[in-house]
Design a protein around this motif. Structure first.
Motif, mmCIF file in Angstrom:
data_model
loop_
_atom_site.group_PDB
_atom_site.id
_atom_site.type_symbol
_atom_site.label_atom_id
_atom_site.label_comp_id
_atom_site.label_asym_id
_atom_site.label_seq_id
_atom_site.Cartn_x
_atom_site.Cartn_y
_atom_site.Cartn_z
ATOM 1 N N PHE A 124 0.826 -1.209 0.000
ATOM 2 C CA PHE A 124 0.000 0.000 0.000
ATOM 3 C C PHE A 124 0.860 1.258 0.000
ATOM 4 O O PHE A 124 0.618 2.192 -0.777
ATOM 5 C CB PHE A 124 -0.931 0.015 1.220
ATOM 6 C CG PHE A 124 -1.781 1.256 1.318
ATOM 7 C CD1 PHE A 124 -2.871 1.420 0.473
ATOM 8 C CD2 PHE A 124 -1.482 2.257 2.232
ATOM 9 C CE1 PHE A 124 -3.654 2.566 0.553
ATOM 10 C CE2 PHE A 124 -2.256 3.404 2.314
ATOM 11 C CZ PHE A 124 -3.362 3.558 1.478
ATOM 12 N N ASN A 125 1.864 1.296 0.858
ATOM 13 C CA ASN A 125 2.731 2.471 0.916
ATOM 14 C C ASN A 125 3.506 2.666 -0.383
ATOM 15 O O ASN A 125 3.680 3.786 -0.870
ATOM 16 C CB ASN A 125 3.709 2.353 2.093
ATOM 17 C CG ASN A 125 3.017 2.554 3.431
ATOM 18 O OD1 ASN A 125 1.977 3.188 3.508
ATOM 19 N ND2 ASN A 125 3.583 1.999 4.485
ATOM 20 N N THR A 126 3.991 1.554 -0.940
ATOM 21 C CA THR A 126 4.741 1.636 -2.200
ATOM 22 C C THR A 126 3.855 2.135 -3.335
ATOM 23 O O THR A 126 4.244 3.035 -4.096
ATOM 24 C CB THR A 126 5.327 0.257 -2.561
ATOM 25 O OG1 THR A 126 6.186 -0.176 -1.510
ATOM 26 C CG2 THR A 126 6.118 0.333 -3.863
ATOM 27 N N LEU A 127 2.655 1.561 -3.451
ATOM 28 C CA LEU A 127 1.731 1.979 -4.499
ATOM 29 C C LEU A 127 1.299 3.433 -4.317
ATOM 30 O O LEU A 127 1.176 4.188 -5.298
ATOM 31 C CB LEU A 127 0.501 1.061 -4.516
ATOM 32 C CG LEU A 127 0.743 -0.380 -4.958
ATOM 33 C CD1 LEU A 127 -0.511 -1.234 -4.706
ATOM 34 C CD2 LEU A 127 1.127 -0.445 -6.428
ATOM 35 N N SER A 128 1.073 3.840 -3.067
ATOM 36 C CA SER A 128 0.679 5.223 -2.790
ATOM 37 C C SER A 128 1.772 6.204 -3.194
ATOM 38 O O SER A 128 1.496 7.250 -3.802
ATOM 39 C CB SER A 128 0.352 5.393 -1.299
ATOM 40 O OG SER A 128 -0.735 4.597 -0.924
ATOM 41 N N ASP A 129 3.008 5.867 -2.856
ATOM 42 C CA ASP A 129 4.133 6.741 -3.219
ATOM 43 C C ASP A 129 4.262 6.875 -4.734
ATOM 44 O O ASP A 129 4.486 7.981 -5.258
ATOM 45 C CB ASP A 129 5.440 6.188 -2.630
ATOM 46 C CG ASP A 129 5.501 6.329 -1.120
ATOM 47 O OD1 ASP A 129 4.711 7.117 -0.570
ATOM 48 O OD2 ASP A 129 6.331 5.634 -0.499
ATOM 49 N N ILE A 130 4.133 5.760 -5.444
ATOM 50 C CA ILE A 130 4.248 5.779 -6.909
ATOM 51 C C ILE A 130 3.144 6.640 -7.520
ATOM 52 O O ILE A 130 3.394 7.480 -8.397
ATOM 53 C CB ILE A 130 4.195 4.350 -7.483
ATOM 54 C CG1 ILE A 130 5.452 3.570 -7.067
ATOM 55 C CG2 ILE A 130 4.082 4.381 -9.008
ATOM 56 C CD1 ILE A 130 5.397 2.095 -7.406
ATOM 57 N N CYS A 131 1.914 6.428 -7.053
ATOM 58 C CA CYS A 131 0.777 7.178 -7.607
ATOM 59 C C CYS A 131 0.850 8.663 -7.276
ATOM 60 O O CYS A 131 0.482 9.511 -8.110
ATOM 61 C CB CYS A 131 -0.538 6.585 -7.088
ATOM 62 S SG CYS A 131 -0.922 4.959 -7.780
ATOM 63 N N GLU A 132 1.317 9.009 -6.077
ATOM 64 C CA GLU A 132 1.430 10.424 -5.714
ATOM 65 C C GLU A 132 2.447 11.151 -6.576
ATOM 66 O O GLU A 132 2.276 12.331 -6.900
ATOM 67 C CB GLU A 132 1.803 10.547 -4.228
ATOM 68 C CG GLU A 132 0.632 10.326 -3.290
ATOM 69 C CD GLU A 132 1.022 10.489 -1.834
ATOM 70 O OE1 GLU A 132 2.231 10.716 -1.561
ATOM 71 O OE2 GLU A 132 0.129 10.394 -0.971
ATOM 72 N N LYS A 133 3.515 10.457 -6.953
ATOM 73 C CA LYS A 133 4.523 11.073 -7.809
ATOM 74 C C LYS A 133 3.966 11.417 -9.187
ATOM 75 O O LYS A 133 4.368 12.394 -9.814
ATOM 76 C CB LYS A 133 5.727 10.144 -7.940
ATOM 77 C CG LYS A 133 6.575 10.039 -6.678
ATOM 78 C CD LYS A 133 7.739 9.076 -6.872
ATOM 79 C CE LYS A 133 8.552 8.942 -5.591
ATOM 80 N NZ LYS A 133 9.680 7.961 -5.740
ATOM 81 N N HIS A 134 3.036 10.578 -9.669
ATOM 82 C CA HIS A 134 2.499 10.767 -11.017
ATOM 83 C C HIS A 134 1.164 11.508 -11.039
ATOM 84 O O HIS A 134 0.847 12.193 -12.027
ATOM 85 C CB HIS A 134 2.332 9.410 -11.709
ATOM 86 C CG HIS A 134 3.625 8.712 -12.003
ATOM 87 N ND1 HIS A 134 4.243 7.886 -11.086
ATOM 88 C CD2 HIS A 134 4.429 8.724 -13.099
ATOM 89 C CE1 HIS A 134 5.365 7.411 -11.604
ATOM 90 N NE2 HIS A 134 5.505 7.904 -12.825
#
Length: 260
Positions: A53-63
């Motif tokens: 969840f944290n990894t996916l959230s970080d990736i999506c927030e960057k984009h």
């Protein structure tokens, strides 16, 4: 709470009677039946779901920038499903260890601990049997984690944006309680179907999730889909609070002292 909840779901008894009978038959330590499997489940399931969840959230927030509630819920559902697939074997062992005491002596599995249960299931029933109930398990995890992780993140945003609370332990505590209520209410029916499937003793394969829910609703009434809500929430609330607060605090320590 897990022990009481599972026995209520399997044997269709009330909260007080289930707790009293467990203590009477096994003593106070009977409430910790299957603890080794429960710990193994947390090690596999919880670390996977939170990490993804944290990894996916970080990736999506960057984009995408700041994420809205539907996106957070969707990411929580994806992370929950991945974590559930990883943690299902330990979950199967835990359910069987807890339900074992009320089976006739000749039908009891008698697993000594979680690892013994995993080995015996693989040897006696086949490796794939370790993923019994994986569909309702992933379904429950998708709903629970979408509600829990998504609501937690969104609640924190709301409480901070509205000026009610600032970043800190109190904010994390309140947001955790809010997400726990949503997660427990949304996921309990699927959890009951999962428990019944994993403890299925009839001939043949257990029914599908939809059929199991329909069987419970028709045979026991719609309210039976939320049987065990109090012990379920009593388990999920402190679990959510401790998990979310520790996650945020450990992340803060990591960013402050390690990743400079």
């Amino acid at each position: 709470m897990d022990v009481v909840k599972i026995r209520m779901q399997v044997y269709k008894t009330g909260l007080v009677d289930t707790t009293k009978n467990t203590i009477k038959e096994q003593g106070p330590l009977g409430l910790y039946t299957g603890l080794s499997a429960a710990l193994l489940r947390q090690i596999t399931y919880t670390t996977a779901r939170i990490g993804f969840f944290n990894t996916l959230s970080d990736i999506c927030e960057k984009h995408l920038g700041r994420l809205n509630y539907p996106t957070l819920v969707s990411l929580g559902m994806i992370a929950g499903m991945i974590g559930a697939l990883i943690g299902t074997p330990a979950d199967v062992v835990m359910v069987r260890m807890i339900a074992d005491v009320h089976l006739p002596p000749e039908k009891r599995r008698g697993y000594k601990h979680a690892v013994n249960g995993l080995i015996r299931i693989a040897k006696e029933e086949g490796v794939l049997r370790l993923w019994t109930g994986s569909i309702p398990t992933t379904g429950r995890a998708a709903i629970a984690n979408g509600a829990q992780l998504g609501t937690y993140s969104r609640s924190k945003m709301f409480l901070k944006d509205s000026g009610l609370l600032e970043e800190g332990l109190l904010l994390q505590f309140i947001a955790s309680l809010m997400s726990g209520i949503v997660a427990a209410t949304a996921s309990l029916p699927i959890d009951i179907a999962k428990t019944r499937a994993q403890n299925w003793k009839e001939s043949g394969k257990p029914p599908s999730v939809g059929r199991m829910l329909l069987m419970i609703s028709k045979g026991e009434g719609p309210r039976a889909l939320w049987r065990g809500f109090l012990p379920y929430y009593a388990r999920i609330a402190p679990n959510t609070v401790i998990t979310m607060v520790c996650m945020d605090q450990l992340t803060r320590l990591y960013l402050t002292h390690i990743r400079r």
